[in-house]
Design an enzyme around this catalytic site. Structure first.
Site, mmCIF file in Angstrom:
data_model
loop_
_atom_site.group_PDB
_atom_site.id
_atom_site.type_symbol
_atom_site.label_atom_id
_atom_site.label_comp_id
_atom_site.label_asym_id
_atom_site.label_seq_id
_atom_site.Cartn_x
_atom_site.Cartn_y
_atom_site.Cartn_z
ATOM 1 N N CYS A 512 0.832 -1.212 0.000
ATOM 2 C CA CYS A 512 0.000 0.000 0.000
ATOM 3 C C CYS A 512 0.862 1.256 0.000
ATOM 4 O O CYS A 512 0.479 2.284 -0.576
ATOM 5 C CB CYS A 512 -0.929 0.008 1.221
ATOM 6 S SG CYS A 512 -2.131 -1.348 1.220
ATOM 7 N N VAL A 513 2.004 1.178 0.666
ATOM 8 C CA VAL A 513 2.912 2.344 0.720
ATOM 9 C C VAL A 513 4.229 2.047 0.030
ATOM 10 O O VAL A 513 5.181 2.806 0.157
ATOM 11 C CB VAL A 513 3.153 2.768 2.192
ATOM 12 C CG1 VAL A 513 1.874 3.286 2.814
ATOM 13 C CG2 VAL A 513 3.748 1.621 2.996
#
Length: 544
Positions: A512-513
């Site tokens: 996600c990051v």
């Protein structure tokens, strides 16, 4: 006349006719040619270059443009102009003529300016020295240099760069390629515009910038030579291996494998020293290095050797020859002070060689020859082993003994016909025969082709594996095996797991990051194993 007469000489050539009449009336005529040097003359009587370099065309006082080809390994030259009058002055590129000139990797422009004795006239002789192209594939360390100094035709580093007059922006090519492309079609290869008269513009300044750029080369070590203290050098480890094998041979003198392995260790020592420049300090070296004066003299002798064409590691004989040539050259130029110092170096080097007893080291004492002897020992104990025959043939071929090399390589090939290396060296041996390959020319080419194909295949497979690994790591960390056209958002980042964390044995990814967390492990092998396990078993979020 009365046999004597005052003759006025004019500048240049003067012909004087003399007639002698004998008592019996027989007459004989003589002619004397006298050349009066003008104070305003600014011509050389000769121009030479140190080493074995030859000017094209041969020097003539009234010819002012010359070219010269130098080997790729020659870094500097010294021009040796001869003046008819000691009051005349000469310089090379506005510098002292006695100073060595640093050569570019391609073309070097030298302007030899001669000034007359009275200072009223000057003449410039132009010499272009072209170094042969490096046989090494090089690339630039700076990506900007890589782009700027790339030939648009060969896509390699520019060699003897030439630009096209009138091109906008400037079109620059390597001289051999642009000459080939314009041999029949007189157009600019990039925009197909017709070439003007005198379109060729050598880029000497660009050549100089290319020569000064930092590069890397995959074929030989080209950096600062590392030095190791006693006991810490890789050479010490190789030496210890050789000692162990030699001790084992004393216990089992008829074990061919031990002789073979000792040969490999000796040969590896040679390559580590000669290719990678590894050095180690021995007690004797420490004593030598304690005398800065002696070290300085050795460096100066090597520099003089380079000036006289002896590159690399010149033998003692080459060093003495270079010093002797430098001594006589300085004497002829009237530099007696410098000549006396060179004579001191010559005497010092001769005494040093006699003192340490290492003068004129025979080839039989070289590491490669010692390795060959061990390979021969192994072969004599087991002549039907393909490896022993291969290494014996390979080193014989390196020594130029192609006939005996071919015999061993053919035997190795018969014992192991699928070995690409054996096939390649057999092809080389066939081509190196005194009478040529003869009817086996096609066979030799086939062997060479098969060996090269195998090498290229291995390199390609290794590169493919590295590319696949990088793609897998990227997919594991971000969920994408390629970089999106607009880039990642947020930018990928790297973190490290705490060693005390129970889960810290394997990498963790937060797609996600775009963050990859790496573990701290005891050694690289465990780290690689755990990384491979995690990445190969968790790609695609478990849905593939």
């Amino acid at each position: 006349g009365d046999g004597s007469k005052v003759i006025d000489l004019k500048d240049g050539e003067n012909l004087i006719n003399i007639e002698v009449t004998a008592e019996d009336g027989t007459a004989k005529k003589y002619m004397i040619e006298v050349t009066k040097l003008s104070a305003s003359s600014a011509l050389l009587t000769d121009l030479k270059i140190t080493g074995v370099l030859n000017l094209v065309p041969p020097f003539a006082s009234n010819v002012y443009e010359y070219s010269c080809t130098a080997p790729f390994f020659l870094n500097t030259v010294i021009l040796q102009p001869t003046l008819p009058d000691k009051n005349m002055k000469v310089c090379v590129n506005d510098s002292d003529v006695a100073e060595p000139v640093l050569l570019n990797v391609g073309d070097t422009l030298l302007n030899v300016k001669v000034s007359s004795a009275d200072g009223t006239k000057a003449q410039v002789y132009v010499v272009v020295i072209s170094r042969m192209q490096l046989p090494h594939l090089v690339s630039f360390n700076d990506i900007k240099d890589q782009v700027e100094f790339e030939c648009p035709v060969s896509l390699t580093a520019l060699y003897r760069p030439v630009s096209i007059n009138g091109s906008d922006p400037k079109h620059t090519f390597s001289a051999p390629y642009i000459e080939l492309l314009t041999r029949r079609s007189k157009v600019d290869p990039l925009d197909e515009q017709p070439l003007r008269k005198n379109w060729r513009n050598p880029e000497y300044d660009l050549d100089k910038r290319i020569s000064a750029a930092s590069v890397r080369c995959c074929y030989a070590y080209r950096g600062d030579i590392p030095h190791y203290d006693e006991g810490s050098s890789p050479l010490d480890a190789l030496h210890q291996v050789a000692v162990e094998y030699a001790s084992a041979i004393k216990l089992k003198p008829r074990d061919p494998k031990l002789h073979f392995l000792l040969g490999l260790a000796i040969e590896e020592q040679y390559y580590a020293s000669e290719i990678y420049g590894l050095k180690k300090r021995t007690e004797e070296d420490a004593q030598e290095l304690s005398s800065a004066k002696a070290a300085g003299r050795e460096d100066e002798i090597l520099a003089i050797c380079k000036l006289h064409g002896f590159q690399g590691k010149p033998t003692l004989e080459n060093q003495l020859q270079a010093l002797d040539a430098e001594f006589h050259q300085l004497k002829d130029q009237g530099q007696s002070g410098r000549a006396d110092y060179i004579q001191t170096l010559l005497i010092w080097k001769s005494k040093k060689a006699g003192k340490d007893g290492r003068a004129g080291v025979l080839d039989e004492e070289s590491p490669l020859h010692q390795a060959l002897l061990k390979y021969l020992d192994a072969w004599s104990l087991n002549p039907d082993n393909w490896q022993y025959n291969f290494h014996v043939g390979r080193l014989f071929l390196l020594q130029g003994k192609s006939e005996v090399a071919q015999q061993h390589l053919q035997t190795s090939l018969a014992l192991r016909p699928a070995s690409p290396a054996t096939r390649f060296y057999t092809g080389l041996a066939l081509l190196e025969q005194k009478e040529g390959p003869g009817q086996r020319a096609q066979e030799a080419v086939m062997y060479l082709q098969e060996g090269l194909e195998e090498l290229i295949t291995q390199q390609f497979n290794a590169a493919s594996e590295d590319t696949e690994s990088l793609e897998c790591i990227l997919a594991f960390a971000t969920g994408s095996s390629t970089v999106p056209p607009v880039g990642f958002c947020p930018e990928p980042s790297l973190e490290f797991l705490h060693p005390q964390d129970v889960a810290a044995k394997f990498p963790i990814a937060n797609t996600c990051v775009n963050c990859l967390c790496l573990p701290f492990l005891d050694n690289y092998e465990n780290f690689k194993t755990n990384m491979d396990f995690a990445i190969c078993n968790t790609q695609g979020f478990g849905i593939e």
